[in-house]
Motif scaffolding. Structure first.
Motif, PDB file in Angstrom:
ATOM      1  N   GLY A 100      -5.704 -15.160  -2.194  1.00 50.33           N
ATOM      2  CA  GLY A 100      -4.311 -15.556  -2.277  1.00 50.33           C
ATOM      3  C   GLY A 100      -3.346 -14.506  -1.745  1.00 50.33           C
ATOM      4  O   GLY A 100      -2.140 -14.755  -1.694  1.00 50.33           O
ATOM      5  N   ILE A 101      -3.870 -13.346  -1.358  1.00 43.83           N
ATOM      6  CA  ILE A 101      -3.037 -12.285  -0.783  1.00 43.83           C
ATOM      7  C   ILE A 101      -3.093 -12.413   0.726  1.00 43.83           C
ATOM      8  O   ILE A 101      -4.156 -12.328   1.334  1.00 43.83           O
ATOM      9  N   GLU A 102      -1.946 -12.618   1.354  1.00 42.81           N
ATOM     10  CA  GLU A 102      -1.910 -13.054   2.751  1.00 42.81           C
ATOM     11  C   GLU A 102      -2.488 -12.038   3.725  1.00 42.81           C
ATOM     12  O   GLU A 102      -3.293 -12.376   4.590  1.00 42.81           O
ATOM     13  N   TRP A 103      -2.093 -10.788   3.629  1.00 42.24           N
ATOM     14  CA  TRP A 103      -2.473  -9.797   4.634  1.00 42.24           C
ATOM     15  C   TRP A 103      -3.679  -8.995   4.180  1.00 42.24           C
ATOM     16  O   TRP A 103      -3.750  -8.547   3.042  1.00 42.24           O
ATOM     17  N   LYS A 104      -4.608  -8.775   5.091  1.00 43.05           N
ATOM     18  CA  LYS A 104      -5.800  -7.995   4.766  1.00 43.05           C
ATOM     19  C   LYS A 104      -5.444  -6.578   4.334  1.00 43.05           C
ATOM     20  O   LYS A 104      -6.054  -6.027   3.418  1.00 43.05           O
ATOM     21  N   VAL A 105      -4.442  -5.998   4.992  1.00 37.64           N
ATOM     22  CA  VAL A 105      -4.072  -4.626   4.651  1.00 37.64           C
ATOM     23  C   VAL A 105      -3.568  -4.541   3.214  1.00 37.64           C
ATOM     24  O   VAL A 105      -3.742  -3.524   2.544  1.00 37.64           O
ATOM     25  N   ARG A 106      -3.000  -5.638   2.710  1.00 37.63           N
ATOM     26  CA  ARG A 106      -2.582  -5.671   1.312  1.00 37.63           C
ATOM     27  C   ARG A 106      -3.788  -5.880   0.392  1.00 37.63           C
ATOM     28  O   ARG A 106      -3.889  -5.258  -0.665  1.00 37.63           O
ATOM     29  N   ARG A 107      -4.703  -6.758   0.805  1.00 32.75           N
ATOM     30  CA  ARG A 107      -5.913  -6.970   0.002  1.00 32.75           C
ATOM     31  C   ARG A 107      -6.703  -5.677  -0.134  1.00 32.75           C
ATOM     32  O   ARG A 107      -7.286  -5.392  -1.185  1.00 32.75           O
ATOM     33  N   ARG A 140      -1.071   3.440  -5.471  1.00 33.42           N
ATOM     34  CA  ARG A 140       0.189   3.852  -4.837  1.00 33.42           C
ATOM     35  C   ARG A 140       1.319   3.013  -5.418  1.00 33.42           C
ATOM     36  O   ARG A 140       1.344   1.794  -5.263  1.00 33.42           O
ATOM     37  N   LEU A 141       2.242   3.681  -6.084  1.00 32.84           N
ATOM     38  CA  LEU A 141       3.346   2.984  -6.735  1.00 32.84           C
ATOM     39  C   LEU A 141       4.335   2.411  -5.728  1.00 32.84           C
ATOM     40  O   LEU A 141       5.057   1.461  -6.033  1.00 32.84           O
ATOM     41  N   GLN A 142       4.384   2.996  -4.536  1.00 32.79           N
ATOM     42  CA  GLN A 142       5.223   2.524  -3.437  1.00 32.79           C
ATOM     43  C   GLN A 142       4.516   2.874  -2.134  1.00 32.79           C
ATOM     44  O   GLN A 142       3.545   3.642  -2.121  1.00 32.79           O
ATOM     45  N   PRO A 183       4.781   8.063   2.765  1.00 33.57           N
ATOM     46  CA  PRO A 183       5.082   8.516   4.123  1.00 33.57           C
ATOM     47  C   PRO A 183       3.867   8.629   5.041  1.00 33.57           C
ATOM     48  O   PRO A 183       4.012   8.571   6.268  1.00 33.57           O
ATOM     49  N   ASP A 184       2.678   8.793   4.466  1.00 33.41           N
ATOM     50  CA  ASP A 184       1.477   8.932   5.298  1.00 33.41           C
ATOM     51  C   ASP A 184       0.942   7.586   5.770  1.00 33.41           C
ATOM     52  O   ASP A 184      -0.143   7.510   6.358  1.00 33.41           O
ATOM     53  N   GLY A 185       1.684   6.516   5.518  1.00 34.85           N
ATOM     54  CA  GLY A 185       1.248   5.196   5.959  1.00 34.85           C
ATOM     55  C   GLY A 185       0.507   4.419   4.898  1.00 34.85           C
ATOM     56  O   GLY A 185       0.103   3.274   5.136  1.00 34.85           O
ATOM     57  N   GLY A 186       0.318   5.013   3.724  1.00 34.43           N
ATOM     58  CA  GLY A 186      -0.354   4.302   2.644  1.00 34.43           C
ATOM     59  C   GLY A 186       0.510   3.167   2.124  1.00 34.43           C
ATOM     60  O   GLY A 186       1.721   3.322   1.945  1.00 34.43           O
TER      61      GLY A 186
END
Length: 214
Positions: free
Chosen positions: A170-177, A198-200, A203-206
């Motif tokens: 149900g999570i659209e983007w793989k990078v989010r999954r 990661r709470l937000q 800066p390192d792209g995480g």
């Protein structure tokens, strides 16, 4: 004509975050206080617990990429057969009385690393009648957070099960999954899964970990 009743408006109670003193109430032993006879800890197993022994570890990072060294984390999971230690779970699966299924710990005050000693859970039923991939439920408390953040920990060596999991699906983007997937390694003969929260976005792209409205 009747007078309208007076309406008394009370100001909103100021919100409070989950720290920095949350350890005193929930994990006093880590804060150096001997309050409870029995403390919840980060070891969920005994010598007799069935299943693959694993260590779950990681860090909690804020929006600047800095380690949150006083976060408090709780986990809740099924046993190796995929059954929870709760009366609400009525599955016809084996109950393991030697496995607690719940753990609580804080990030190490010096390194910021949290650890849990547990077992890899089995798959559990989904609400739609399907099957959920093996996963661990996690709740994070920290300074600046008004309510606990709920997330999930999946395992990178369960690719087939993860692909069929209804929550991950149900999570659209793989990078989010991918923010919900712990990475397996071995250290001194021990299986270790690393899972950073990661709470937000950092800066390192995480990318910010996926959190759930529970």
């Amino acid at each position: 004509m009747k007078a309208r009743p007076m309406v008394v408006r009370h100001p909103e109670t100021p919100s409070q975050t989950g720290g920095p003193y949350v350890h005193i109430g929930l994990a006093p032993a880590q804060a150096g206080f001997d309050i409870f006879e029995n403390n919840f800890g980060n070891v969920l197993t005994t010598a007799e617990t069935k299943g693959e022994r694993i260590r779950l570890e990681g860090r909690v990072l804020d929006g600047s990429g800095s380690v949150v060294d006083d976060a408090l984390l709780e986990i809740w999971q099924a046993n190796a057969a995929g059954r929870y230690a709760h009366p609400g779970d009525t599955q016809d699966k084996e109950i393991d009385p030697t496995f607690r299924g719940f753990g609580r710990t804080g990030s190490d005050f010096d390194t910021g690393v949290y650890t849990f000693e547990t077992i890899k859970p089995g798959p559990t039923p989904a609400n739609d009648g399907g099957v959920q991939a093996p996963h661990i439920l996690m709740l994070v408390f920290a300074r600046g957070i008004n309510i606990g953040l709920h997330t999930r920990v999946y395992f990178d060596d369960e690719a087939e099960a993860n692909a069929a999991d209804p929550i991950l699906g149900g999570i659209e983007w793989k990078v989010r999954r991918d923010t919900l997937v712990a990475r397996r390694s071995e250290r001194d003969g021990e299986v270790v899964y690393t899972f950073d929260v990661r709470l937000q976005d950092t800066p390192d792209g995480g990318m910010e970990t996926v959190f759930f409205d529970v």
